[in-house]
Enzyme design. Structure first.
Site, PDB file in Angstrom:
ATOM      1  N   TYR A 186       1.035  -1.493  -0.485  1.00 39.32           N
ATOM      2  CA  TYR A 186       0.227  -0.330  -0.093  1.00 39.32           C
ATOM      3  C   TYR A 186       1.226   1.202   0.042  1.00 39.32           C
ATOM      4  O   TYR A 186       1.956   1.417   0.741  1.00 39.32           O
ATOM      5  CB  TYR A 186      -0.716  -0.204   1.443  1.00 39.32           C
ATOM      6  CG  TYR A 186      -0.403   0.809   2.369  1.00 39.32           C
ATOM      7  CD1 TYR A 186       0.036   1.848   3.304  1.00 39.32           C
ATOM      8  CD2 TYR A 186       0.263  -1.284   3.313  1.00 39.32           C
ATOM      9  CE1 TYR A 186       0.460   1.715   3.882  1.00 39.32           C
ATOM     10  CE2 TYR A 186       1.297  -0.848   4.709  1.00 39.32           C
ATOM     11  CZ  TYR A 186       0.836   0.289   4.976  1.00 39.32           C
ATOM     12  OH  TYR A 186       1.560   0.681   6.038  1.00 39.32           O
ATOM     13  N   PHE A 206      -5.608   5.696   0.464  1.00 45.97           N
ATOM     14  CA  PHE A 206      -4.451   4.656  -0.051  1.00 45.97           C
ATOM     15  C   PHE A 206      -4.934   3.758  -1.026  1.00 45.97           C
ATOM     16  O   PHE A 206      -5.874   3.002  -1.800  1.00 45.97           O
ATOM     17  CB  PHE A 206      -5.093   3.555   1.669  1.00 45.97           C
ATOM     18  CG  PHE A 206      -4.363   4.466   2.959  1.00 45.97           C
ATOM     19  CD1 PHE A 206      -3.228   3.765   2.891  1.00 45.97           C
ATOM     20  CD2 PHE A 206      -5.725   4.703   3.513  1.00 45.97           C
ATOM     21  CE1 PHE A 206      -2.571   4.239   4.435  1.00 45.97           C
ATOM     22  CE2 PHE A 206      -5.187   5.009   4.795  1.00 45.97           C
ATOM     23  CZ  PHE A 206      -3.949   5.011   4.641  1.00 45.97           C
ATOM     24  N   ILE A 250      -7.919   0.760  10.723  1.00 45.69           N
ATOM     25  CA  ILE A 250      -8.396   1.637  10.108  1.00 45.69           C
ATOM     26  C   ILE A 250      -9.856   0.747   9.776  1.00 45.69           C
ATOM     27  O   ILE A 250     -10.053   0.007   8.647  1.00 45.69           O
ATOM     28  CB  ILE A 250      -8.880   2.965   9.668  1.00 45.69           C
ATOM     29  CG1 ILE A 250      -7.664   3.137   8.801  1.00 45.69           C
ATOM     30  CG2 ILE A 250      -7.299   3.543  10.946  1.00 45.69           C
ATOM     31  CD1 ILE A 250      -7.740   4.369   7.994  1.00 45.69           C
ATOM     32  N   TYR A 254      -8.732   8.019  11.004  1.00 43.66           N
ATOM     33  CA  TYR A 254      -8.151   8.793  12.745  1.00 43.66           C
ATOM     34  C   TYR A 254      -9.329   9.891  13.034  1.00 43.66           C
ATOM     35  O   TYR A 254      -8.925  10.332  14.496  1.00 43.66           O
ATOM     36  CB  TYR A 254      -7.065   8.996  12.692  1.00 43.66           C
ATOM     37  CG  TYR A 254      -6.113   7.744  11.842  1.00 43.66           C
ATOM     38  CD1 TYR A 254      -6.027   7.273  13.183  1.00 43.66           C
ATOM     39  CD2 TYR A 254      -5.782   7.208  10.092  1.00 43.66           C
ATOM     40  CE1 TYR A 254      -4.886   6.398  12.167  1.00 43.66           C
ATOM     41  CE2 TYR A 254      -4.828   6.805  10.418  1.00 43.66           C
ATOM     42  CZ  TYR A 254      -3.955   5.560  11.135  1.00 43.66           C
ATOM     43  OH  TYR A 254      -3.599   4.926  10.632  1.00 43.66           O
ATOM     44  N   PHE A 289       2.738   9.925   3.612  1.00 43.33           N
ATOM     45  CA  PHE A 289       3.104   9.716   4.875  1.00 43.33           C
ATOM     46  C   PHE A 289       3.284   8.147   5.181  1.00 43.33           C
ATOM     47  O   PHE A 289       4.052   7.873   6.568  1.00 43.33           O
ATOM     48  CB  PHE A 289       2.088  10.223   5.566  1.00 43.33           C
ATOM     49  CG  PHE A 289       0.385   9.554   5.444  1.00 43.33           C
ATOM     50  CD1 PHE A 289      -0.066   7.723   5.804  1.00 43.33           C
ATOM     51  CD2 PHE A 289      -0.786  10.209   4.495  1.00 43.33           C
ATOM     52  CE1 PHE A 289      -1.254   7.486   5.941  1.00 43.33           C
ATOM     53  CE2 PHE A 289      -1.989   9.606   4.847  1.00 43.33           C
ATOM     54  CZ  PHE A 289      -1.846   8.160   5.395  1.00 43.33           C
ATOM     55  N   ASP A 290       3.097   6.967   3.888  1.00 42.19           N
ATOM     56  CA  ASP A 290       3.752   6.232   4.617  1.00 42.19           C
ATOM     57  C   ASP A 290       3.691   5.047   3.889  1.00 42.19           C
ATOM     58  O   ASP A 290       2.635   5.340   2.289  1.00 42.19           O
ATOM     59  CB  ASP A 290       2.348   4.901   5.446  1.00 42.19           C
ATOM     60  CG  ASP A 290       3.164   3.635   6.273  1.00 42.19           C
ATOM     61  OD1 ASP A 290       4.251   3.935   6.002  1.00 42.19           O
ATOM     62  OD2 ASP A 290       1.486   3.237   6.714  1.00 42.19           O
TER      63      ASP A 290
END
Length: 564
Positions: A72, A155, A112, A138, A82-83
């Site tokens: 991902y 994502f 999540i 979040y 961010f990731d």
């Protein structure tokens, strides 16, 4: 997971979520759109969106509890990344969903909710872009420092694979993770015998037990509340109430079934047969068989040479249990039949070709069904053949009746009737022949039912005959016999009187009339005694009530006088 990247964890879940029913009821709604490549569709009603970037394979999608493996990339709406699992050169694995039963959390959500809901719509190999609103990510708190409060996230996820995890007992007691898919769709059931390889370990990896191959009947527990001491070698102690992790490979299994409802004839399939067809009553079968006692002593070995052993089903050419067992087999099937005495040689010692079978012995037959020729069904016969076959079955029933095999005779008469039950294609002459056969079979079957003490069925069969021939003396006579046994004496008298009107000199009917009169006298006497006893008791009770009332009338003034 390392601490320096933003795994999309389920930090927003709390106790209130469970009370609100999060768990299996939170699966993606039915009819969730799959969509086409390049289209964006909404999943559910909370704002989750999905755009398929690459189509997946097959039709299956993961469900709650499955362990999924994904790559991902996570970004904010402005494109800030961010990731990414690619940065770590390692796919991300986690258990899908949060499941609870009866208020007990079996395992909590690992990611999540937007991930949970979205990945459950994906196929293997599929790549999709998910837009996840704050309520499914979040929320108000965000995930500092990279994800601000109330952030909508995107994502890009590729579903590499997943491992199926099943809650076998539906109570969290046993989870099964499928490491390698098996063949076909069948699974063992009680009381099948399975061959497995397995390795049992504690949750910390300690070896409890390792077995290369073992055969057992389905139905066994783990070590339970008592635990287990090691047998030696590398095995470790199993403390009480310990969770075990067992790697299990089902090598093979043998299907075991009950041939009779009382579980006195059991069949274990050693080799599957061909097709779906089985022998029927009257079929000629060719078999190889070896019969053994429980200690292994062979008492019969037939068909082992070039010529198979041949017999006809339902003709008492072999013991009943063997007859019934072979009837359930397919061509080419090899089976082990375990037959209890009631269906074998009974309570009498039996001398067979190789050994003597003691009284009340359970026996075992290893049987291979080489081939069989079924008896033709009614629809396969011409109308003359139906009448000829019906007549032959009736004569077989007569022979069985003379041998006092009343239950088997009854079945023969019913079989005979099945060939001529529907006579619409018969000629007038054939219809007349069929009518005579029907009357004869129903009358004879009624005689069987009288012997078997099934008096209600005897009445029904005689009534069928009388519907076709209202002056049939035998039907009136046998129905009267049944009525007497059912204590319908008035109906019995009507049938006997009618029979005597038709045939005044019939000796059997006269004897039955005499028996009926004796029964009537007997029942009248019993009734008189019964009602006489009741009236006597009633008179006695009335006398006692009268006496008690008089005493009460005397006692009342005495009480009043004493108080005065």
């Amino acid at each position: 997971m390392e601490d320096d990247f933003e795994v999309p964890t389920a930090g927003k879940f709390n106790d209130s979520d469970e009370e609100d029913g999060i768990g299996e009821d939170m699966d993606v709604p039915e009819g969730a759109p799959v969509g086409k490549v390049g289209e964006e569709n909404e999943i559910g009603k909370d704002g989750l969106k999905k755009k398929i970037l690459k189509e997946g394979d097959g039709w299956e999608t993961p469900i709650n509890g499955d362990e999924v493996e994904v790559h991902y990339v996570g970004s904010l709406l402005d494109g800030t990344r961010f990731d990414s699992s690619f940065d770590r050169e390692m796919p991300f694995k986690f258990k899908l969903g949060l499941v609870s039963k009866l208020g007990i959390v079996l395992f909590t959500g690992h990611v999540i909710q937007g991930w949970d809901d979205g990945i459950k719509t994906m196929k293997k190999g599929e790549k999709a872009l998910f837009t996840i609103p704050p309520g499914l990510a979040y929320g108000e708190s965000g995930s500092p420092p990279t994800i601000p409060p109330n952030a909508t996230l995107q994502f890009e996820i590729e579903l590499i694979s997943w491992t199926k995890v099943k809650d076998i007992c539906k109570d969290g007691g046993i989870f099964k993770t499928i490491l390698t898919e098996g063949e076909n769709w069948q699974t063992p059931k009680d009381p099948d015998e399975v061959m497995v390889k397995f390795e049992a370990r504690l949750e910390d990896g300690g070896l409890v037990l390792k077995v290369d191959e073992v055969e057992f009947t389905v139905k066994d527990d783990a070590f339970g509340e008592k635990g287990r001491e090691p047998a030696g070698g590398d095995e470790c102690v199993v403390p009480p109430n310990t969770t075990l992790q067992i790697t299990l490979k089902l090598v093979s299994w043998k299907t075991v079934s009950e041939v009779t409802t009382d579980r006195r004839v059991r069949k274990k399939i050693l080799k599957e047969g061909e097709g779906y067809d089985h022998p029927n009553d009257g079929a000629i079968v060719q078999v190889k068989l070896v019969g053994k006692l429980q200690d292994g002593t062979v008492f019969v070995n037939r068909g082992d040479d070039e010529v198979p052993f041949e017999f006809k089903i339902d003709e008492e050419q072999v013991i009943d249990g063997l007859d019934r067992g072979v009837k359930t087999m397919k061509k080419g099937e090899v089976a082990l039949l375990t037959i209890h005495p009631e269906y074998a040689f009974g309570s009498i010692e039996s001398h067979q070709e190789s050994a003597t079978i003691p009284a009340n012995s359970t026996v075992h037959y290893n049987v291979e069904l080489i081939s069989f020729e079924k008896e033709k069904d009614s629809w396969e016969l011409s109308t003359p053949e139906k009448i000829e076959t019906s007549g032959r079955k009736k004569e077989e029933g007569n022979t069985l009746f003379k041998r006092k095999k009343y239950e088997r005779a009854s079945k023969r008469y019913e079989k005979a009737l099945s060939y001529i039950e529907y006579d619409s294609a018969f000629s007038d002459d054939e219809k007349q022949q069929a009518k005579v056969l029907k009357i004869s079979c129903n009358l004879n079957n009624a005689a069987c039912k009288l012997k078997l003490r099934d008096y209600k069925q005897a009445v029904k069969l005689c009534t069928k005959v009388l519907d076709a021939d209202s002056k049939n003396v035998k039907a009136l006579y046998r129905r009267a016999q049944a009525y007497i046994q059912l204590v319908d004496l008035d109906l019995a008298e009507l049938d006997i009187k009618k029979a005597l009107e038709i045939d005044p000199d019939n000796r059997d009917v006269k004897l039955e009339y005499k028996l009926l009169r004796e029964k009537v006298k007997e029942y009248n006497k019993k009734d008189a005694e019964f009602y006489g006893n009741i009236f006597a008791k009633m008179n006695k009770l009335e006398h006692l009530d009268s006496a008690n009332g008089a005493r009460k009338q005397e006692a009342v003034p005495m009480t009043i006088d004493s108080k005065a």
